[in-house]
Structure formats: C-alpha cells, structure tokens
Design an enzyme around this catalytic site. Structure first.
Site, PDB file in Angstrom:
ATOM      1  N   GLU A   1     -11.736   8.250  -2.072  1.00 37.87           N
ATOM      2  CA  GLU A   1     -11.691   9.606  -2.596  1.00 37.87           C
ATOM      3  C   GLU A   1     -11.474  10.620  -1.472  1.00 37.87           C
ATOM      4  O   GLU A   1     -10.699  11.570  -1.635  1.00 37.87           O
ATOM      5  CB  GLU A   1     -13.000   9.938  -3.325  1.00 37.87           C
ATOM      6  CG  GLU A   1     -13.301   9.024  -4.495  1.00 37.87           C
ATOM      7  CD  GLU A   1     -14.218   7.880  -4.126  1.00 37.87           C
ATOM      8  OE1 GLU A   1     -15.146   7.596  -4.885  1.00 37.87           O
ATOM      9  OE2 GLU A   1     -13.999   7.250  -3.056  1.00 37.87           O
TER      10      GLU A   1
ATOM     11  N   CYS B   1     -19.333  10.960  -1.825  1.00 36.92           N
ATOM     12  CA  CYS B   1     -18.004  11.387  -2.277  1.00 36.92           C
ATOM     13  C   CYS B   1     -18.087  12.507  -3.308  1.00 36.92           C
ATOM     14  O   CYS B   1     -17.156  13.309  -3.424  1.00 36.92           O
ATOM     15  CB  CYS B   1     -17.241  10.196  -2.848  1.00 36.92           C
ATOM     16  SG  CYS B   1     -16.674   9.034  -1.582  1.00 36.92           S
TER      17      CYS B   1
ATOM     18  N   ALA C   1      -7.971 -28.437  -3.746  1.00 38.59           N
ATOM     19  CA  ALA C   1      -6.586 -28.889  -3.937  1.00 38.59           C
ATOM     20  C   ALA C   1      -6.636 -30.356  -4.327  1.00 38.59           C
ATOM     21  O   ALA C   1      -7.436 -31.125  -3.779  1.00 38.59           O
ATOM     22  CB  ALA C   1      -5.782 -28.702  -2.652  1.00 38.59           C
TER      23      ALA C   1
END
Length: 371
Positions: free
Chosen positions: A65, A97, A167
C-alpha cells in the site's frame, strides 16, 4: 491462474474486479521473501485507470500500500485503493498502512481477504470507516488466500501450512534404485521445486533420505534474501548420518532432529526433539506443534517413501504435488509407498501442468485439518 469468469461483486465495478484479480496473480508470482509477513499487492485506481501499483517484496521494507500510494502522490486524493489483503493497523518494522491510506486522501478501499490473524481481522475496516472512508472487505477470499496460504494456516489454525512433494515414474517409483541421489524430474519441474522451497521455512525428510541421498535441501535460485529453510529430520530408529549433520551445521544451516529418545546437543543451530513413537498421528502432531512454536509458517515434506506414507496416512497436509515422469523403473526401484498399500486421500485435483516432459499434478486437501 487462468481466471476466465469474474463474479459481480456488489459495489465493485468490472474494472476493479479485473484489477484485483490481476493484483492477486502478480502477488502470487512474487511470493517468497516476505516471511514472516505475507505477500501483498496493491493498486491505486481512479476513473477506471490504474494510477500506480506496489508489491511487498521483502520483510522490513515498505508494504504494498505504501509503495502504491507513494507512486501515486497527489493523484491518490479521492481515489480507490485495491489491496490483496486487509491493510495492517499495527506498528512493526514499518508504520501501520491505515495511517498512510488516511493521510493520502483515499476515499475507497477494497481488499480481497481479511487478515487471518484474529487479533487483526476487521480492525482496518473499523478505523477507515470511522474516518468516512468507504470499505469493501473480503470480496475475493478464495483467490486472495492463494497469496498467503502459509500465513493463513499459521494464524488461523495455529500450525504450518504443509506441502507434500514427490516425483514418481509412470509405475509409481520415486528412484530407479536405492544407491543414492537420483534426479528423475526434468530441469523445468526441478526449478518449480526450487520456487516451492522459497515459500516455506522448513523442509522435512526421513533419516534414510539423508543417509542415501546426502541432499543439500537448499534454495538454489535467485531470491531477495539469503534465507535457507530449516532442515527437519525424522529419525525414529536413531541411525541418521551424524557426519552429514555436522557438515550441514558447519555450512550454516539449522536442523531440527526428531527421535524416539533423548540426545544431548549444545549446538545453537541444532535442536533435538525426542518423543517419536509408532503412532503416526502423534508424531506429526509433535512435529507441527514444534514448528509452530518455532514460528514456521510453511513446511515442505520431501520424503522418502516411509515419510510419505506416514503423513498421507495421518492426513496432516494441505497440498500434495506429484510430478509424473515419463519413465518406467520396474519392480526393483524405490516405490512412492510400499507395494500393495492403499491410501485413502481426501483431496481434489487443482491443476495439471506440463513442465518440460513432466506433468505436475497439484492436489488440495478438501478439509483443512487441526492438531
């Protein structure tokens, strides 16, 4: 993410919806160096145009922001601020913020998902609305969650977010033999694993993986900091290679070793936790409670087969990533789980994507777990 349909949200026009989805997608791409903060994206918009945008990239640096508002300057007066996450309201490495939003003259704030921390959730809305800023909160929660899965699990469920990654060949084998480290995946899917490692703070393997593969278990692609994940080792039989541990500690890595019995250690980067039993549920509860106490938001479980079977049976995971490799290794290879085993998984297939010659299947657990 390939989002083709945008639901109409009350008070948000189509341009704002598309821009917020764009911010979410860009924020996901930039994940990896924000811990212990989440990855966040923001944009200042006015008259259906993007005035500026910003992304929180590195812990201790400006939030998204602030970056977007600084770039917008005076153009932020009367504009709308779009954010992937509810703006922060507390002082940390940087000021709140919400203070920057108010001083910039923003008149509308829209965010995708509320802060998952119960101590923060909703506070930004109350502060902003008290100063006559229009707030449209929590309007894309499922999409916004993809930016901060680990942060969300840590604060919502009091545990790390758990990935299981493997895998395997077409016939369900994770290695052609048990002689040592074998990379069976394509370079493209191996790179994907490196990206995944950037999103976690700990990598878990069993003692057999350490002894046989002598792995590095590190991040080997560019990142904005020099962080390396904690190495978590499950060693119920007390046979892990202590020379490997000594060498890895000497290289600067942190290790947490889980065992059945106590082991004395006075190394400041080596933690030994006793208490492993034959109870898989209790073992993973111990691991996850320990990592939560160490403020670890994300855990990647990388094997081997005994560890895979254990965590899948226990159900203590959030996502399962399976890389299917177009190879056949035969019955003498190392299986993903022991032959004849059946595992009932409460998962849904999220995506199936080609990486080189491999196909990476990503499954998400249908129900979030608690410990």
């Amino acid at each position: 993410m390939g989002i083709l349909f945008l639901p109409m949200i009350h008070q948000i026009n189509p341009f704002e919806s598309k821009t917020l989805v764009y911010l979410i997608e860009k924020t996901i791409e930039k994940r990896g160096s924000q811990y212990p903060n989440p990855a966040v994206g923001a944009a200042v918009v006015k008259n259906n145009q993007i005035i500026s945008e910003g992304f929180h990239l590195l812990y201790g640096y400006d939030h998204a922001e602030v970056i977007a508002l600084n770039q917008a300057g005076r153009a932020a007066q009367g504009a709308t601020l779009l954010v992937t996450l509810e703006p922060c309201v507390h002082h940390g490495k940087t000021p709140p913020c919400v203070e920057k939003i108010l001083s910039a003259g923003i008149k509308r704030v829209i965010w995708a998902i509320n802060d998952p921390n119960p101590r923060v959730d909703g506070k930004a809305q109350a502060i902003l609305e008290a100063q006559s800023v229009e707030v449209i909160p929590h309007c894309f929660p499922e999409l916004g969650l993809e930016c901060l899965k680990e942060f969300h699990a840590f604060h919502k469920f009091n545990r790390p977010f758990v990935y299981v990654k493997s895998a395997m060949s077409i016939d369900g084998m994770i290695a052609p033999n048990g002689d040592g480290l074998n990379y069976i995946s394509s370079p493209e899917s191996l790179h994907l694993v490196q990206q995944l490692r950037k999103n976690v703070q700990a990598i878990c393997v069993g003692a057999n993986t350490i002894n046989i593969d002598q792995p590095r278990l590190n991040i080997r692609i560019d990142q904005l900091n020099d962080f390396q994940p904690v190495i978590v080792i499950l060693d119920p039989q007390h046979h892990v290679d202590m020379n490997w541990i000594d060498q890895t500690l000497d290289s600067g890595r942190n290790i947490i070793l889980f065992r059945s019995d106590h082991l004395d250690s006075n190394h400041d980067r080596f933690t030994v936790i006793s208490g492993l039993t034959s109870d898989k549920l209790a073992n993973w509860q111990l691991v996850l409670r320990t990592l939560y106490a160490q403020k670890i938001h994300g855990l990647l479980v990388e094997g081997g087969s005994t560890v895979f079977r254990s965590i899948l049976d226990a159900g203590y995971f959030d996502e399962l990533w399976v890389t299917k490799v177009p190879k056949l290794f035969g019955s003498d290879a190392v299986p993903f789980v022991s032959p004849g085993s059946e595992i009932s998984l409460d998962v849904s297939l999220v995506s199936s994507v080609h990486y080189g010659v491999d196909v990476v299947l990503k499954y998400r657990k249908d129900h979030a777990f608690s410990i």
